[in-house]
Write a protein that holds these residues in place. Structure first.
Motif, PDB file in Angstrom:
ATOM      1  N   UNK A  77     -24.145  -9.396 -34.250  1.00 16.58           N
ATOM      2  CA  UNK A  77     -25.263  -8.455 -34.362  1.00 16.58           C
ATOM      3  C   UNK A  77     -25.881  -8.157 -32.992  1.00 16.58           C
ATOM      4  N   UNK A  78     -26.078  -9.198 -32.204  1.00 19.64           N
ATOM      5  CA  UNK A  78     -26.672  -9.006 -30.888  1.00 19.64           C
ATOM      6  C   UNK A  78     -25.771  -8.157 -29.992  1.00 19.64           C
ATOM      7  N   UNK A  79     -24.460  -8.302 -30.160  1.00 23.88           N
ATOM      8  CA  UNK A  79     -23.525  -7.509 -29.371  1.00 23.88           C
ATOM      9  C   UNK A  79     -23.601  -6.035 -29.754  1.00 23.88           C
ATOM     10  N   UNK A  80     -23.752  -5.761 -31.034  1.00 22.77           N
ATOM     11  CA  UNK A  80     -23.903  -4.375 -31.490  1.00 22.77           C
ATOM     12  C   UNK A  80     -25.166  -3.760 -30.894  1.00 22.77           C
ATOM     13  N   UNK A  81     -26.234  -4.539 -30.907  1.00 26.28           N
ATOM     14  CA  UNK A  81     -27.501  -4.053 -30.350  1.00 26.28           C
ATOM     15  C   UNK A  81     -27.392  -3.834 -28.843  1.00 26.28           C
ATOM     16  N   UNK A  82     -26.771  -4.779 -28.146  1.00 23.78           N
ATOM     17  CA  UNK A  82     -26.654  -4.679 -26.693  1.00 23.78           C
ATOM     18  C   UNK A  82     -25.851  -3.459 -26.275  1.00 23.78           C
ATOM     19  N   UNK A  83     -24.836  -3.109 -27.080  1.00 25.57           N
ATOM     20  CA  UNK A  83     -23.991  -1.955 -26.769  1.00 25.57           C
ATOM     21  C   UNK A  83     -24.609  -0.643 -27.237  1.00 25.57           C
ATOM     22  N   UNK A  84     -25.782  -0.719 -27.878  1.00 26.31           N
ATOM     23  CA  UNK A  84     -26.485   0.458 -28.394  1.00 26.31           C
ATOM     24  C   UNK A  84     -25.601   1.263 -29.348  1.00 26.31           C
ATOM     25  N   UNK A  85     -24.903   0.543 -30.214  1.00 25.84           N
ATOM     26  CA  UNK A  85     -24.055   1.161 -31.231  1.00 25.84           C
ATOM     27  C   UNK A  85     -24.811   1.247 -32.546  1.00 25.84           C
ATOM     28  N   UNK A  86     -24.315   2.080 -33.443  1.00 26.90           N
ATOM     29  CA  UNK A  86     -24.975   2.249 -34.740  1.00 26.90           C
ATOM     30  C   UNK A  86     -23.944   2.251 -35.872  1.00 26.90           C
ATOM     31  N   UNK A  87     -23.128   1.192 -35.957  1.00 27.02           N
ATOM     32  CA  UNK A  87     -22.091   1.174 -36.992  1.00 27.02           C
ATOM     33  C   UNK A  87     -22.647   0.751 -38.356  1.00 27.02           C
ATOM     34  N   UNK A  88     -21.898   1.041 -39.384  1.00 26.59           N
ATOM     35  CA  UNK A  88     -22.133   0.464 -40.705  1.00 26.59           C
ATOM     36  C   UNK A  88     -21.442  -0.889 -40.720  1.00 26.59           C
ATOM     37  N   UNK A  89     -22.159  -1.934 -41.111  1.00 27.27           N
ATOM     38  CA  UNK A  89     -21.637  -3.304 -41.028  1.00 27.27           C
ATOM     39  C   UNK A  89     -21.579  -3.927 -42.418  1.00 27.27           C
ATOM     40  N   UNK A  90     -20.378  -4.292 -42.841  1.00 30.49           N
ATOM     41  CA  UNK A  90     -20.192  -4.994 -44.109  1.00 30.49           C
ATOM     42  C   UNK A  90     -20.164  -6.489 -43.833  1.00 30.49           C
ATOM     43  N   UNK A  91     -21.192  -7.190 -44.330  1.00 37.83           N
ATOM     44  CA  UNK A  91     -21.283  -8.642 -44.181  1.00 37.83           C
ATOM     45  C   UNK A  91     -20.810  -9.277 -45.484  1.00 37.83           C
ATOM     46  N   UNK A  92     -19.791 -10.088 -45.386  1.00 44.85           N
ATOM     47  CA  UNK A  92     -19.193 -10.694 -46.580  1.00 44.85           C
ATOM     48  C   UNK A  92     -19.772 -12.081 -46.788  1.00 44.85           C
ATOM     49  N   UNK A  93     -20.542 -12.229 -47.841  1.00 43.82           N
ATOM     50  CA  UNK A  93     -21.147 -13.503 -48.188  1.00 43.82           C
ATOM     51  C   UNK A  93     -20.322 -14.235 -49.227  1.00 43.82           C
ATOM     52  N   UNK A  94     -20.984 -14.837 -50.195  1.00 44.54           N
ATOM     53  CA  UNK A  94     -20.290 -15.616 -51.223  1.00 44.54           C
ATOM     54  C   UNK A  94     -21.234 -15.849 -52.397  1.00 44.54           C
ATOM     55  N   UNK A  95     -20.662 -15.892 -53.577  1.00 45.47           N
ATOM     56  CA  UNK A  95     -21.462 -16.257 -54.750  1.00 45.47           C
ATOM     57  C   UNK A  95     -21.976 -17.681 -54.664  1.00 45.47           C
ATOM     58  N   UNK A  96     -21.375 -18.487 -53.769  1.00 46.16           N
ATOM     59  CA  UNK A  96     -21.799 -19.887 -53.642  1.00 46.16           C
ATOM     60  C   UNK A  96     -23.271 -19.993 -53.294  1.00 46.16           C
ATOM     61  N   UNK A  97     -23.832 -18.952 -52.706  1.00 48.31           N
ATOM     62  CA  UNK A  97     -25.243 -19.016 -52.337  1.00 48.31           C
ATOM     63  C   UNK A  97     -26.156 -19.076 -53.565  1.00 48.31           C
ATOM     64  N   UNK A  98     -25.692 -18.609 -54.725  1.00 44.96           N
ATOM     65  CA  UNK A  98     -26.493 -18.728 -55.951  1.00 44.96           C
ATOM     66  C   UNK A  98     -26.541 -20.175 -56.430  1.00 44.96           C
ATOM     67  N   UNK A  99     -25.444 -20.900 -56.208  1.00 50.64           N
ATOM     68  CA  UNK A  99     -25.407 -22.337 -56.431  1.00 50.64           C
ATOM     69  C   UNK A  99     -25.943 -22.797 -57.768  1.00 50.64           C
ATOM     70  N   UNK A 100     -26.960 -23.665 -57.721  1.00 51.17           N
ATOM     71  CA  UNK A 100     -27.467 -24.287 -58.936  1.00 51.17           C
ATOM     72  C   UNK A 100     -28.272 -23.323 -59.801  1.00 51.17           C
ATOM     73  N   UNK A 101     -28.523 -22.119 -59.315  1.00 50.69           N
ATOM     74  CA  UNK A 101     -29.143 -21.115 -60.179  1.00 50.69           C
ATOM     75  C   UNK A 101     -28.233 -20.760 -61.338  1.00 50.69           C
ATOM     76  N   UNK A 102     -26.942 -21.061 -61.198  1.00 44.74           N
ATOM     77  CA  UNK A 102     -25.987 -20.795 -62.277  1.00 44.74           C
ATOM     78  C   UNK A 102     -26.181 -21.737 -63.463  1.00 44.74           C
ATOM     79  N   UNK A 103     -26.993 -22.794 -63.299  1.00 47.13           N
ATOM     80  CA  UNK A 103     -27.150 -23.762 -64.388  1.00 47.13           C
ATOM     81  C   UNK A 103     -27.699 -23.131 -65.654  1.00 47.13           C
TER      82      UNK A 103
END
Length: 323
Positions: A96-122
């Motif tokens: 992210x900092x590199x994108x900002x430093x280069x003054x670019x304006x791309x669309x960025x797809x950040x791939x996360x995971x369902x694992x972040x929901x974790x124990x909410x699945x209970x």
């Protein structure tokens, strides 16, 4: 021409994404990695080296960024939580900092995971994008932090991020330290007579929402074309199956008589009992639907591992003939 910069392009999902985009688009694909990609122009950088990442991103000057690079193995995250957090969170921050430093304006797809929901699945209810984040392992914590960091950069810096939260996905090309190919590898070795008819397993009771990786990368493509920056999208079939049923299906495809044994080394300190996906937003706003049936995915994975094992047998035979 639209230029796409992909981190993690040589990984399991990255390889499928590259092949899919090569066939489905006219986009110019670039890779960012520590070593040169065999097919794509590559800007060389370790994501933990901020200066190198800034140079790489400036040289690539992408219109779209797909951030796949990550330490993705949960057992490894327990062995090295600090390394996992650094790789996944600090590496993304440098991007992210590199994108900002280069003054670019791309669309960025950040791939996360369902694992972040974790124990909410209970609760047993399918998780949608509003479900509380309740990570239960170091990998999940790192992915939650990545997701939140992406949101912060959208709010604070106007970075055009899309946050994808894929649920479990598998398919050809996945390493044998993940559950489905681990089963398939052992079955293929049993079929070839390379190991006794016994499969070593971990906990078979959890239920997971499995997608085919080829459906997942198609979702990523659609998100890049149709999603709203700042939005979050779950990716999953919406049907949970037990790990036991996955194993049973693979054994049935084999036709072998196989005994199952629990290997304590394969058990995790914590397992979320059931994971279910609500991908209504992805389906209604983006128009994605899964194409692959789970049984076809399992058949393809087993077929691939039969090929790997056949090659192993051939190498052993050649070596024996030489000696």
């Amino acid at each position: 021409m639209t230029r796409v910069l992909i981190t993690g392009a040589t990984g399991f999902v990255g390889q499928h994404l590259v092949r899919y985009l090569q066939q489905a688009t006219t986009w110019e694909l670039w890779a960012l990695g520590r070593t040169a990609h065999p097919e794509l122009p590559t800007v060389l950088a370790d994501l933990l080296d901020r200066s190198a990442v800034e140079t790489a991103v400036a040289n690539a000057a992408p219109d779209l960024v797909v951030h796949l690079a990550a330490q993705s193995a949960i057992p490894q995250s327990f062995r090295d939580p600090a390394g996992t957090f650094n790789s996944n969170v600090l590496g993304q921050l440098h991007l992210f900092e590199a994108i900002k430093a280069a003054q670019l304006d791309p669309l960025v797809l950040v791939v996360g995971s369902n694992a972040m929901y974790g124990m909410a699945h209970r609760s047993g209810l399918p998780a949608d994008e509003q479900t509380m984040l309740c990570p239960a392992d170091p990998y999940a914590v790192s992915k939650a932090a990545q997701d939140l960091l992406a949101g912060q950069w959208w709010y604070s810096h106007g970075l055009k991020v899309i946050r994808a939260r894929p649920f479990n996905h598998t398919g050809p090309g996945q390493r044998a330290d993940f559950v489905v190919p681990a089963f398939a590898q052992q079955i293929a070795r049993i079929e070839a007579g390379l190991q006794p008819p016994v499969i070593q397993v971990g906990n078979l009771s959890p239920q997971r929402d499995f997608s085919d990786v080829r459906d997942v990368v198609r979702a990523y493509h659609l998100l890049l074309e149709r999603a709203q920056p700042g939005e979050i999208y779950n990716i999953g079939v919406g049907q949970s199956v037990s790990i036991q049923s996955i194993l049973d299906s693979l054994i049935a495809l084999s036709g072998q008589t196989i005994t199952v044994e629990v290997d304590p080394q394969r058990l995790r300190p914590v397992d979320v009992p059931i994971v279910a996906c609500d991908a209504t937003r992805l389906r209604s706003q983006i128009g994605w639907e899964p194409h692959y049936r789970l049984e076809d995915t399992l058949r393809d994975i087993l077929h691939e591992w039969r090929g790997h094992v056949a090659s192993e047998v051939e190498r052993v035979g050649s070596h024996n003939n030489e000696t």
